[in-house]
Write a protein that holds these residues in place. Structure first.
Motif, PDB file in Angstrom:
ATOM      1  N   TYR A   1     -57.405  50.221  49.207  1.00  0.00           N
ATOM      2  CA  TYR A   1     -57.716  49.130  49.913  1.00  0.00           C
ATOM      3  C   TYR A   1     -56.645  49.051  51.287  1.00  0.00           C
ATOM      4  O   TYR A   1     -57.159  48.938  52.539  1.00  0.00           O
ATOM      5  CB  TYR A   1     -58.026  48.478  49.974  1.00  0.00           C
ATOM      6  N   TYR A   2     -55.231  49.194  50.446  1.00  0.00           N
ATOM      7  CA  TYR A   2     -54.430  48.718  51.516  1.00  0.00           C
ATOM      8  C   TYR A   2     -54.569  50.079  52.713  1.00  0.00           C
ATOM      9  O   TYR A   2     -54.383  49.756  54.395  1.00  0.00           O
ATOM     10  CB  TYR A   2     -53.225  48.747  50.745  1.00  0.00           C
ATOM     11  N   ASN A   3     -54.593  51.507  52.592  1.00  0.00           N
ATOM     12  CA  ASN A   3     -54.616  52.689  53.476  1.00  0.00           C
ATOM     13  C   ASN A   3     -55.691  52.059  54.650  1.00  0.00           C
ATOM     14  O   ASN A   3     -55.388  52.726  55.744  1.00  0.00           O
ATOM     15  CB  ASN A   3     -53.961  53.542  52.961  1.00  0.00           C
ATOM     16  N   ALA A   4     -56.842  52.174  53.573  1.00  0.00           N
ATOM     17  CA  ALA A   4     -57.721  51.909  54.719  1.00  0.00           C
ATOM     18  C   ALA A   4     -58.241  51.235  55.614  1.00  0.00           C
ATOM     19  O   ALA A   4     -58.036  51.138  56.530  1.00  0.00           O
ATOM     20  CB  ALA A   4     -59.348  51.986  53.373  1.00  0.00           C
ATOM     21  N   GLY A   5     -56.690  50.239  55.345  1.00  0.00           N
ATOM     22  CA  GLY A   5     -57.102  48.840  56.048  1.00  0.00           C
ATOM     23  C   GLY A   5     -55.735  49.120  57.099  1.00  0.00           C
ATOM     24  O   GLY A   5     -56.812  48.967  58.246  1.00  0.00           O
ATOM     25  N   LEU A   6     -55.289  49.762  57.400  1.00  0.00           N
ATOM     26  CA  LEU A   6     -54.575  50.376  57.986  1.00  0.00           C
ATOM     27  C   LEU A   6     -54.998  50.853  58.929  1.00  0.00           C
ATOM     28  O   LEU A   6     -54.841  50.805  60.289  1.00  0.00           O
ATOM     29  CB  LEU A   6     -53.364  50.988  57.806  1.00  0.00           C
TER      30      LEU A   6
ATOM     31  N   LEU B   1     -64.877  55.873  43.989  1.00  0.00           N
ATOM     32  CA  LEU B   1     -64.257  56.898  41.935  1.00  0.00           C
ATOM     33  C   LEU B   1     -63.418  55.272  41.498  1.00  0.00           C
ATOM     34  O   LEU B   1     -63.253  56.094  40.322  1.00  0.00           O
ATOM     35  CB  LEU B   1     -63.566  57.550  43.206  1.00  0.00           C
ATOM     36  N   GLU B   2     -63.223  54.583  42.366  1.00  0.00           N
ATOM     37  CA  GLU B   2     -61.576  53.290  42.284  1.00  0.00           C
ATOM     38  C   GLU B   2     -62.359  52.237  42.618  1.00  0.00           C
ATOM     39  O   GLU B   2     -61.328  52.289  43.690  1.00  0.00           O
ATOM     40  CB  GLU B   2     -60.663  54.194  41.514  1.00  0.00           C
ATOM     41  N   LYS B   3     -62.582  51.421  42.834  1.00  0.00           N
ATOM     42  CA  LYS B   3     -62.622  50.006  42.887  1.00  0.00           C
ATOM     43  C   LYS B   3     -61.465  49.505  42.957  1.00  0.00           C
ATOM     44  O   LYS B   3     -61.251  48.841  43.374  1.00  0.00           O
ATOM     45  CB  LYS B   3     -63.900  49.566  42.700  1.00  0.00           C
ATOM     46  N   ASN B   4     -61.122  49.774  42.135  1.00  0.00           N
ATOM     47  CA  ASN B   4     -59.761  48.825  41.532  1.00  0.00           C
ATOM     48  C   ASN B   4     -58.262  49.088  42.273  1.00  0.00           C
ATOM     49  O   ASN B   4     -57.169  49.237  40.945  1.00  0.00           O
ATOM     50  CB  ASN B   4     -59.697  48.468  40.109  1.00  0.00           C
ATOM     51  N   ASN B   5     -58.177  50.226  42.798  1.00  0.00           N
ATOM     52  CA  ASN B   5     -57.184  50.456  43.398  1.00  0.00           C
ATOM     53  C   ASN B   5     -56.645  50.172  44.712  1.00  0.00           C
ATOM     54  O   ASN B   5     -56.814  50.608  45.362  1.00  0.00           O
ATOM     55  CB  ASN B   5     -57.893  52.227  43.875  1.00  0.00           C
TER      56      ASN B   5
ATOM     57  N   ASP C   1     -57.383  41.482  52.130  1.00  0.00           N
ATOM     58  CA  ASP C   1     -57.509  40.976  51.137  1.00  0.00           C
ATOM     59  C   ASP C   1     -57.752  41.373  49.860  1.00  0.00           C
ATOM     60  O   ASP C   1     -57.177  40.751  48.293  1.00  0.00           O
ATOM     61  CB  ASP C   1     -58.787  39.960  51.285  1.00  0.00           C
ATOM     62  N   LYS C   2     -58.641  42.790  50.221  1.00  0.00           N
ATOM     63  CA  LYS C   2     -58.607  43.234  48.605  1.00  0.00           C
ATOM     64  C   LYS C   2     -57.487  44.253  47.988  1.00  0.00           C
ATOM     65  O   LYS C   2     -57.678  43.925  46.413  1.00  0.00           O
ATOM     66  CB  LYS C   2     -59.974  44.351  48.765  1.00  0.00           C
ATOM     67  N   ALA C   3     -57.239  44.222  48.863  1.00  0.00           N
ATOM     68  CA  ALA C   3     -55.290  44.981  48.454  1.00  0.00           C
ATOM     69  C   ALA C   3     -54.811  44.267  47.738  1.00  0.00           C
ATOM     70  O   ALA C   3     -54.782  45.074  46.563  1.00  0.00           O
ATOM     71  CB  ALA C   3     -55.077  45.870  49.631  1.00  0.00           C
ATOM     72  N   TYR C   4     -54.534  43.049  48.412  1.00  0.00           N
ATOM     73  CA  TYR C   4     -53.578  41.134  47.514  1.00  0.00           C
ATOM     74  C   TYR C   4     -54.206  41.303  46.639  1.00  0.00           C
ATOM     75  O   TYR C   4     -53.540  40.700  46.036  1.00  0.00           O
ATOM     76  CB  TYR C   4     -53.489  41.164  49.405  1.00  0.00           C
ATOM     77  N   LYS C   5     -55.981  41.235  46.402  1.00  0.00           N
ATOM     78  CA  LYS C   5     -55.694  40.682  44.853  1.00  0.00           C
ATOM     79  C   LYS C   5     -55.795  41.094  44.040  1.00  0.00           C
ATOM     80  O   LYS C   5     -56.043  40.677  42.500  1.00  0.00           O
ATOM     81  CB  LYS C   5     -57.408  40.278  45.450  1.00  0.00           C
ATOM     82  N   LEU C   6     -55.906  42.727  44.119  1.00  0.00           N
ATOM     83  CA  LEU C   6     -55.269  43.507  43.299  1.00  0.00           C
ATOM     84  C   LEU C   6     -53.837  43.913  43.019  1.00  0.00           C
ATOM     85  O   LEU C   6     -53.965  44.704  42.265  1.00  0.00           O
ATOM     86  CB  LEU C   6     -56.368  44.644  43.186  1.00  0.00           C
ATOM     87  N   GLY C   7     -53.206  42.753  44.011  1.00  0.00           N
ATOM     88  CA  GLY C   7     -51.386  42.862  43.251  1.00  0.00           C
ATOM     89  C   GLY C   7     -50.658  43.913  44.206  1.00  0.00           C
ATOM     90  O   GLY C   7     -49.726  44.210  43.618  1.00  0.00           O
ATOM     91  N   TYR C   8     -51.032  45.145  45.708  1.00  0.00           N
ATOM     92  CA  TYR C   8     -50.695  45.484  46.031  1.00  0.00           C
ATOM     93  C   TYR C   8     -49.367  44.926  46.752  1.00  0.00           C
ATOM     94  O   TYR C   8     -49.407  43.712  47.354  1.00  0.00           O
ATOM     95  CB  TYR C   8     -51.402  45.883  47.122  1.00  0.00           C
ATOM     96  N   PRO C   9     -48.670  45.610  46.192  1.00  0.00           N
ATOM     97  CA  PRO C   9     -47.209  44.620  46.621  1.00  0.00           C
ATOM     98  C   PRO C   9     -47.024  44.684  48.327  1.00  0.00           C
ATOM     99  O   PRO C   9     -46.270  43.831  48.707  1.00  0.00           O
ATOM    100  CB  PRO C   9     -45.717  45.305  45.890  1.00  0.00           C
TER     101      PRO C   9
END
Length: 103
Positions: free
Chosen positions: A61-66, A53-57, A82-90
């Motif tokens: 990705y971060y929580n799924a990665g955990l 539903l939201e590929k740019n969130n 990698d996807k989370a951090y490329k999207l700017g997740y802090p």
């Protein structure tokens, strides 16, 4: 004596999905809940729906990665980090976990 009907958190997540079926965050939060309960099969499906539903969130990705890290699926956890951090997740918790795992 009045006794209100007690509903589970899962019931409320299902209701939220019914009312907002295109809200990726609802699926992510429900996935987090299922992960904490140990129902990882359902959690994976919920995270994948959230991502669809939201590929740019980055938060999804971060929580799924955990979750994937907890499941010892390190490569998948790294992919999602990698996807989370490329999207700017802090938040850097997932990165630290992966570094500790030497990946």
């Amino acid at each position: 004596v009045y006794r209100p009907k007690i509903r589970s958190a899962s019931c409320y997540f299902e209701r939220a999905i019914y009312f907002q079926p295109r809200d990726a965050v609802v699926y992510m939060l429900y996935g987090m809940h299922m992960h904490k309960l140990g129902n990882t099969d359902k959690a994976i499906k919920l995270y994948e729906k959230a991502i669809a539903l939201e590929k740019n969130n980055g938060e999804i990705y971060y929580n799924a990665g955990l979750m994937y890290f907890d499941l010892n699926k390190i490569e998948k956890a790294k992919e999602y980090a990698d996807k989370a951090y490329k999207l700017g997740y802090p938040l850097q918790g997932l990165a630290r976990k992966l570094k500790t795992a030497n990946k």
